[in-house]
Design an enzyme around this catalytic site. Structure first.
Site, mmCIF file in Angstrom:
data_model
loop_
_atom_site.group_PDB
_atom_site.id
_atom_site.type_symbol
_atom_site.label_atom_id
_atom_site.label_comp_id
_atom_site.label_asym_id
_atom_site.label_seq_id
_atom_site.Cartn_x
_atom_site.Cartn_y
_atom_site.Cartn_z
ATOM 1 N N ASP A 3 62.655 -36.277 82.358
ATOM 2 C CA ASP A 3 64.080 -36.256 82.682
ATOM 3 C C ASP A 3 64.363 -37.502 83.505
ATOM 4 O OD1 ASP A 3 66.730 -35.233 82.866
ATOM 5 O OD2 ASP A 3 66.313 -34.510 84.880
ATOM 6 N N SER A 4 65.650 -37.746 83.753
ATOM 7 C CA SER A 4 66.014 -38.883 84.602
ATOM 8 C C SER A 4 65.649 -38.615 86.063
ATOM 9 C CB SER A 4 67.515 -39.138 84.490
ATOM 10 O OG SER A 4 68.227 -37.972 84.877
ATOM 11 N N CYS A 66 65.722 -33.124 79.166
ATOM 12 C CA CYS A 66 66.920 -33.922 79.405
ATOM 13 C C CYS A 66 67.825 -33.794 78.178
ATOM 14 C CB CYS A 66 66.512 -35.379 79.614
ATOM 15 S SG CYS A 66 67.912 -36.496 79.663
ATOM 16 N N GLU A 141 71.540 -34.941 92.698
ATOM 17 C CA GLU A 141 70.399 -35.751 93.153
ATOM 18 C C GLU A 141 70.470 -35.971 94.678
ATOM 19 O OE1 GLU A 141 67.613 -37.354 91.564
ATOM 20 O OE2 GLU A 141 68.002 -36.076 89.831
ATOM 21 N N CYS A 173 73.258 -29.819 80.702
ATOM 22 C CA CYS A 173 72.518 -30.873 81.413
ATOM 23 C C CYS A 173 71.551 -30.118 82.299
ATOM 24 C CB CYS A 173 73.467 -31.717 82.262
ATOM 25 S SG CYS A 173 72.596 -32.793 83.437
ATOM 26 N N HIS A 175 70.314 -30.653 85.062
ATOM 27 C CA HIS A 175 70.644 -30.587 86.487
ATOM 28 C C HIS A 175 71.569 -29.395 86.802
ATOM 29 C CE1 HIS A 175 69.205 -34.768 86.596
ATOM 30 N NE2 HIS A 175 69.288 -34.747 87.919
HETATM 31 N N1 DGL Z 1 69.304 -34.026 83.369
HETATM 32 C C1 DGL Z 1 69.638 -34.875 82.272
HETATM 33 C C2 DGL Z 1 70.372 -34.155 81.198
HETATM 34 O O1 DGL Z 1 70.067 -33.004 80.935
HETATM 35 C C3 DGL Z 1 70.112 -36.269 82.626
HETATM 36 C C4 DGL Z 1 71.280 -36.380 83.510
HETATM 37 C C5 DGL Z 1 71.589 -37.820 83.898
HETATM 38 O O2 DGL Z 1 70.680 -38.533 84.312
HETATM 39 O O3 DGL Z 1 72.770 -38.198 83.805
HETATM 40 O O4 DGL Z 1 71.226 -34.686 80.517
#
Ligand code: DGL
Length: 256
Positions: A3-4, A66, A141, A173, A175
């Site tokens: 993931d990011s 991600c 974050e 997402c 997150h």
């Molecule tokens: N958590 C990731 C997703 O599910 C990436 C979010 C990001 O870095 O913008 O899309």
């Protein structure tokens, strides 16, 4: 899995709840977070680089942690992984039964229409409303799950979904499951929030060999790698999953 940043930990926690001790490598591309405002070409290039790195580290299957990479680079990951690739979007589209579905996602995921396509391939009559939420990932974050500005942003993002009378909202997402308590407060109780990680982990676990030995420490098989500063990630891991784990910095060609 990659993931990011911290978001994919919501996928990891589902995996480890089902398979404590599962050997896995979690790669957080924190040097390039957030992905959500990047172009498709960048997201595809990053996915190729991370998938090939994980393969060199011995990964035998890739669980997309991600959605943004899943939406824009699933084919890249499949061509590079050298083993099965499990997508969040494809997995959740097969299990959601509602006929009016909302999706909260990064601007890149929402703009790709990947959720709409996946849902319509399972049900041509379904109504899918996809909303990009640029404010969310940077806030999460920073461990902001409830500031006034975040609440205002959340209300704005939910508005079109409420107007469309959706029955279910997919947290598109990885997150966003961390915002579930806030979103639940802002939504009427009949709207269901769905975390695609549950469906994806079910798909993956069908492919994995026999159950692991009983009583294993959940994190005993995990390696955590980051492309940016290990410290904030280690703090996030402790904060979100209560895990105090070694986090290794890795140098990737394009991550800077
Ligand atoms: N958590 C990731 C997703 O599910 C990436 C979010 C990001 O870095 O913008 O899309």
């Amino acid at each position: 899995m990659f993931d990011s940043g911290l978001g994919g930990l919501t996928v990891l926690r589902r995996l480890l709840a089902l398979r404590p001790g599962q050997p896995c490598i979690y790669l957080a591309d924190t040097a390039r977070v957030p992905y959500g405002g990047r172009s498709a070409a960048e997201i595809r290039g990053i996915a190729a680089e991370l998938t090939s790195y994980l393969k060199k580290q011995g990964s035998q299957a890739l669980l997309m942690a991600c959605n943004t990479s899943n939406a824009l680079a699933l084919d890249v990951a499949e061509a590079t992984a050298g083993g099965p690739v499990v997508g969040l979007i494809e997995a959740v589209a097969k299990v959601v039964k509602a006929s009016r579905v909302g999706v909260l996602a990064t601007p890149a995921t929402a703009g790709s229409g990947a959720y709409g396509k996946a849902f319509r391939s399972a049900n041509t009559q379904i109504i899918v409303v996809e909303v990009g939420c640029p404010f969310f990932v940077p806030a999460i974050e920073r461990h902001d799950l409830g500031s006034g500005a975040l609440i205002e942003a959340a209300k704005n993002y939910l508005e079109p979904l409420l107007a469309a009378e959706v029955e279910t909202i997919v947290l598109g997402c990885t997150h966003y499951p961390l915002l579930e308590p806030l979103l639940q407060q802002l939504l009427p109780s009949h709207i269901e929030l769905v975390d695609p990680a549950i469906a994806a982990v079910d798909v993956l676990s069908e492919m994995l060999p026999a159950p692991l030995p009983h009583g294993a420490d959940a994190f005993s098989g995990c390696r955590f790698l980051v492309t940016g500063d290990p410290e904030p990630f280690a703090a996030g891991l402790e904060h979100w999953l209560g895990a105090s784990q070694k986090v290794e910095w890795v140098k990737l060609q394009q991550a800077g």
